[in-house]
Design a protein around this motif. Sequence first.
Motif, PDB file in Angstrom:
ATOM      1  N   THR A 335       0.813  -1.222   0.000  1.00 51.05           N
ATOM      2  CA  THR A 335       0.000   0.000   0.000  1.00 51.05           C
ATOM      3  C   THR A 335       0.843   1.267   0.000  1.00 51.05           C
ATOM      4  OG1 THR A 335      -0.198  -0.368   2.394  1.00 51.05           O
ATOM      5  CG2 THR A 335      -2.075  -0.976   1.025  1.00 51.05           C
ATOM      6  N   ALA A 512      -3.146   6.790   4.897  1.00 49.14           N
ATOM      7  CA  ALA A 512      -4.320   7.183   4.110  1.00 49.14           C
ATOM      8  C   ALA A 512      -4.794   6.046   3.222  1.00 49.14           C
ATOM      9  CB  ALA A 512      -3.993   8.414   3.260  1.00 49.14           C
ATOM     10  N   VAL A 513      -3.853   5.317   2.615  1.00 53.73           N
ATOM     11  CA  VAL A 513      -4.223   4.204   1.741  1.00 53.73           C
ATOM     12  C   VAL A 513      -4.794   3.050   2.560  1.00 53.73           C
ATOM     13  CG1 VAL A 513      -3.390   2.571   0.018  1.00 53.73           C
ATOM     14  CG2 VAL A 513      -2.431   4.874   0.108  1.00 53.73           C
ATOM     15  N   GLN A 516      -8.318   3.794   3.527  1.00 50.78           N
ATOM     16  CA  GLN A 516      -9.225   3.620   2.390  1.00 50.78           C
ATOM     17  C   GLN A 516      -9.502   2.145   2.134  1.00 50.78           C
ATOM     18  OE1 GLN A 516      -7.612   4.926  -1.327  1.00 50.78           O
ATOM     19  NE2 GLN A 516      -9.583   4.875  -2.404  1.00 50.78           N
ATOM     20  N   ARG A 517      -8.458   1.324   2.176  1.00 45.61           N
ATOM     21  CA  ARG A 517      -8.648  -0.107   1.918  1.00 45.61           C
ATOM     22  C   ARG A 517      -9.510  -0.754   3.003  1.00 45.61           C
ATOM     23  NH1 ARG A 517      -4.447  -2.138  -1.472  1.00 45.61           N
ATOM     24  NH2 ARG A 517      -4.255  -0.639  -3.163  1.00 45.61           N
ATOM     25  N   LEU A 519     -11.806   0.678   4.887  1.00 49.94           N
ATOM     26  CA  LEU A 519     -13.195   1.099   4.699  1.00 49.94           C
ATOM     27  C   LEU A 519     -13.838   0.351   3.541  1.00 49.94           C
ATOM     28  CD1 LEU A 519     -12.967   4.949   5.295  1.00 49.94           C
ATOM     29  CD2 LEU A 519     -14.175   3.282   6.699  1.00 49.94           C
ATOM     30  N   GLN A 520     -13.086   0.146   2.448  1.00 51.82           N
ATOM     31  CA  GLN A 520     -13.619  -0.602   1.306  1.00 51.82           C
ATOM     32  C   GLN A 520     -13.927  -2.037   1.700  1.00 51.82           C
ATOM     33  OE1 GLN A 520     -10.428  -0.067  -1.472  1.00 51.82           O
ATOM     34  NE2 GLN A 520     -11.273   1.799  -2.360  1.00 51.82           N
ATOM     35  N   PRO A 533     -17.241   8.466   3.116  1.00 49.49           N
ATOM     36  CA  PRO A 533     -15.775   8.546   3.138  1.00 49.49           C
ATOM     37  C   PRO A 533     -15.287   9.305   4.365  1.00 49.49           C
ATOM     38  CG  PRO A 533     -16.670  10.161   1.624  1.00 49.49           C
ATOM     39  CD  PRO A 533     -17.840   9.341   2.094  1.00 49.49           C
ATOM     40  N   GLN A 570     -19.861  12.575   5.299  1.00 49.26           N
ATOM     41  CA  GLN A 570     -18.487  12.198   5.595  1.00 49.26           C
ATOM     42  C   GLN A 570     -18.395  11.663   7.022  1.00 49.26           C
ATOM     43  OE1 GLN A 570     -16.566  16.050   4.741  1.00 49.26           O
ATOM     44  NE2 GLN A 570     -15.364  15.001   3.166  1.00 49.26           N
TER      45      GLN A 570
END
Length: 650
Positions: A335, A512-513, A516-517, A519-520, A533, A570
């Motif tokens: 990542t 940050a990545v 995001q992963r 949460l996905q 988000p 958000q």
Amino acid sequence: MPNAMFRPTPAAGAGLPLAAPDAILASHARSADFGLRSHERADLPPLAAADLAEAMGRNALLFDHARPVMETLYAQIAGTQSLVLLTDADGVILHALGDDDFLGRADRVALKPGAAWSERCRGTNAIGTALALQQAVQVNGSQHYLQANHFLTCSCAPILDPRGQVLGALDVSGDERTRSAHTLALVRMSSQMVENHLFDQVYEDALRLRFHARPEFLGTLMEGLAAFTPDGRFLAANRSAQFQLGLSTAALEAHTFGSLFGLPVSQALAQARQGPAALMRLHLPGGVAVSARVEWQPRTASLAMPPEAPPATPVAERGRESGGPRFSGLRYLDTGDAQLAQVLARVGKVLGQDVPVLILGETGTGKEWLARAIHHDSPRRNGPFVAVNCAAIPETLIESELFGYEEGAFTGARRKGNPGRILQANGGTLFLDEIGDMPLAMQARLLRVLQERSVAPLGSGRQVPVDVAVVCATHRNLRTMMAEGRFRDDLYWRLNGLVARLPPLRERSDLAVVVQRLLQTQQSEAGLADAPPLAPQTLALLRHHAWPGNLRQLASVLRTAALMARGEAQILPEHLPEDFMDDLQAHAADGGGGSVASPNRPAPSTATLEALERAALEQAMATHGGNVSAVARALGLSRNAVYRRLRRQG
């Protein structure tokens, strides 16, 4: 002589199992037999810091699940001059939460981490007596054997693992003048909550059944929990399930899903595919009809999968994808952090070369995700991936769990025996998590299996050939354990083909990545498709946290925040869990002392709440081009509040 001067025990009211006089008298007799004198103090020194740290390591799984429950329990009794305590199976206090005005008195009688409160050490007391009886008790005032403890009222409940073995105990101790019969009920419920959390983790790969005669009780502490293998073999049941089924764990060992409920396990698997919300009707052996939810979702290395990655399927069932590039678990774990990328590159060079991999790292850094990615990218990816947590299996059961046993090998053995985890991994990958917690005797047997490539089940004189790739993981320092004689040198060198050391989250530059992963992943796997988000100011707060629980803690924080932010545009700072914000505030209050500067987090001298607020406000102003109305909506504040903060910060 036992102290027979008891104050009357208050009425139970709701049928709470307060310690009966006979139980107290029996405990006092045991205390006298231990050589204790009621008028003397038990001046036993607490464990040294190193020994306490080792005890915490041995009980990491218990602590991880008990801590949030303890915080909830403490919130319910705050202000009552009380302490919430967690102990190990020997009565040694591991963790304490308490009212400031009571801490001084508690410290005088050693109600603090590292102190031992078994009956042998302290005589009759709620912790020691609950562990001795393996049931919840309340001990009030002069019911304590030692006179020094007569000012206490204590309510304690043991915590059992899914096999019924004592892991530790949860206790509330306070001033005897403020005692309440309801405290024991809260402690019992909290203990059961910890047990159910442990059950879900230990058997998260299993077919799990949640059932009760009243459907509204599903999802509560009243529900029965039972775990089975996908072929229907019984694994474990919680206390409520045993009560409803009318069978003990030992008796349930002889059963299957079909023999208990009169239905083939395939019907339960089909029900599980409809999702956890679907209910099915079952009949218990006694004829009682119950409503049940069925869950079955074998774990996969899905943390870092982007939305376009192939859907997760059980590893043992996967074949090579037809057409297109093959999914690479290692590639998707990359990542953007340089340290992690180097680890993944080194691991990628030994795939399929029969080189054992030893994964090191703090708790929660993703050791099992890496192990599953290794399996997924290896030539063995069509074979089974079998994960064994050496710290979660009771020492008395680890031999039979690993090596299996023949029919009739010991009392309580299943009628057809058990192949064991090693044979289940034949042709695939065996992942031994927390290898540092494996008993020495089992280390010797494991070494022989790895050297001879065969395993002999208990009760059998035959050797069964086995072909497995071995990946191990631990958060312990195995070299130190070798020097202390607690880990075999020969096994260490047999497992130490390639060391992969995972960096803690606080040292990584890819927060940050990763956020995001995560949460996905949660959106796709936990039904959070409508999760919003992360707002920039929320990410700014996450960057200032030390993350002692690493990825596991981050995932928990994000899961809670996503649920709190449902229906919002958000995820804002106000949606973050309260304990997370408390940690930030405590960190700011002590000036950031003891923290570690990292790519994710500025140096401690700048980590104050004022600096965090300034950074969040500046970032929001930049994001929205100075539009105060937009900034107010993003931060969840009024326009006037934004203006006040702007004036205050110049």
